[in-house]
Design a protein around this motif. Structure first.
Motif, short mmCIF file in Angstrom:
data_model
loop_
_atom_site.label_atom_id
_atom_site.label_comp_id
_atom_site.label_asym_id
_atom_site.label_seq_id
_atom_site.Cartn_x
_atom_site.Cartn_y
_atom_site.Cartn_z
N UNK A 172 0.37 4.73 5.58
CA UNK A 172 -0.29 3.90 6.40
C UNK A 172 -1.31 3.18 5.61
N UNK A 173 -2.03 4.24 4.81
CA UNK A 173 -3.38 4.11 3.73
C UNK A 173 -3.14 3.07 3.01
N UNK A 174 -1.63 3.58 2.01
CA UNK A 174 -0.71 3.13 1.28
C UNK A 174 -0.56 1.23 1.89
N UNK A 175 -0.59 0.96 3.05
CA UNK A 175 -0.22 -0.47 3.38
C UNK A 175 -1.54 -1.82 2.50
N UNK A 176 -1.22 -2.54 1.74
CA UNK A 176 -2.11 -3.16 1.40
C UNK A 176 -2.24 -4.94 2.29
N UNK A 177 -2.88 -6.05 2.70
CA UNK A 177 -2.85 -7.12 2.16
C UNK A 177 -3.45 -7.75 1.76
N UNK A 178 -3.66 -8.69 0.67
CA UNK A 178 -4.66 -8.71 -0.20
C UNK A 178 -4.24 -10.69 -0.81
N UNK A 179 -5.10 -11.34 -1.22
CA UNK A 179 -5.22 -12.54 -2.02
C UNK A 179 -4.65 -12.16 -3.15
N UNK A 180 -2.97 -12.75 -3.49
CA UNK A 180 -2.69 -12.39 -5.03
C UNK A 180 -3.52 -13.62 -5.96
N UNK A 181 -3.37 -12.68 -7.02
CA UNK A 181 -4.58 -13.58 -8.24
C UNK A 181 -3.43 -15.63 -8.58
#
Length: 293
Positions: A172-181
């Motif tokens: 669960x900690x390996x799942x990430x949501x981020x804004x791509x470059x």
């Protein structure tokens, strides 16, 4: 009777699982001692056939035993013939030498088992793992203490549960949501575009962070929400439900959801649930630069 079968099924299932687990553990110990590689399928199928036949003759479930396996190998065993010889020897003891064997004091057997356990304990590997002071060392210590204080079944069962809990937490900690470059610079006829990259497995252990993150983005009411899912190789129905919720939310203000790089397993899942058609085939893209409007 059917009632008795239903009543006994949970116990039978637990015995089968623990028996299979102990046999695989025995095989792994043998592999480490011999430098070989066992066939888990063959081991479990053979054990299953034996355990289906044994009750027909009044027998009880049998498993591979770590202590006897290690003893065989230490004494030069190199093939399954050693197991056959061991079985025949035990049979002869039971049928012929039982009146004599009953006089062997159990206290004299304890040191033999202690020496076998010491020889197969892999002390250096255990010491190295305990120095790490991580979740693996905690599981090892807990399993060891519970096995010594109670028995193997309780120790191994607790160890499996702890390992499962820590594994779910790690995933669960390996799942990430981020804004791509490199977000999509422009989408025709859209003045509000939000692009987010999702990485890691999407399953019941990570849906809370997934749902929270995406719904926070939807408060800005973007006209187009683009999800880059190239690095999502697994999705379960819990995550599919969250994705469906996100789609419904964005459609309420006439927005649209676009998905880029959907992998085979998630794609097959949302096809089966119908979400693929609800989102619309035209809103799925292999690459980010294919989005034009």
């Amino acid at each position: 009777s059917i009632d008795n079968m239903i009543m006994m099924f949970p116990s039978a299932l637990i015995i089968a699982l623990l028996g299979g687990l102990e046999s695989i553990l025995s095989a792994m110990v043998a592999d480490n001692m011999k430098g070989s590689r066992h066939d888990s399928n063959r081991e479990l199928v053979g054990q299953g056939i034996a355990n289906m036949a044994a009750p027909l003759f009044g027998g009880i479930p049998a498993t591979g035993a770590i202590a006897r396996t290690a003893t065989n190998i230490k004494n030069g065993a190199v093939s399954p013939i050693s197991g056959v010889v061991h079985g025949v020897t035990v049979l002869l003891v039971l049928l012929v030498f039982a009146p004599l064997a009953v006089h062997v004091p159990l206290a004299s057997m304890a040191p033999v088992l202690m020496v076998v356990a010491w020889n197969m304990s892999e002390r250096k590997e255990v010491a190295n793992m305990m120095r790490l002071k991580n979740t693996d060392s905690f599981v090892l210590a807990a399993t060891f203490l519970l096995t010594v204080l109670f028995d193997l079944i309780i120790g191994v069962s607790a160890g499996l549960v702890l390992a499962f809990v820590f594994f779910i937490r790690k995933m669960s900690e390996s799942t990430r949501i981020k804004t791509p470059h490199a977000a999509v610079k422009s989408v025709k006829n859209d003045s509000s575009v939000s692009t987010y990259s999702i990485e890691g497995p999407l399953f019941f252990g990570s849906i809370d962070s997934l749902e929270t993150s995406l719904l926070e983005r939807l408060q800005e009411k973007p006209k187009t929400l683009i999800l880059l899912m190239n690095n999502v190789h697994y999705m379960d129905t819990s995550a599919e439900a969250v994705l469906g919720n996100v789609m419904n939310r964005i459609k309420r203000h006439n927005g649209r959801l676009m998905i880029v790089g959907l992998q085979s397993q998630p794609r097959e899942l949302i096809r089966k649930t119908g979400l693929f058609h609800k989102i619309g085939k035209q809103h799925f893209f292999e690459h980010q630069d294919e989005i034009t409007g």
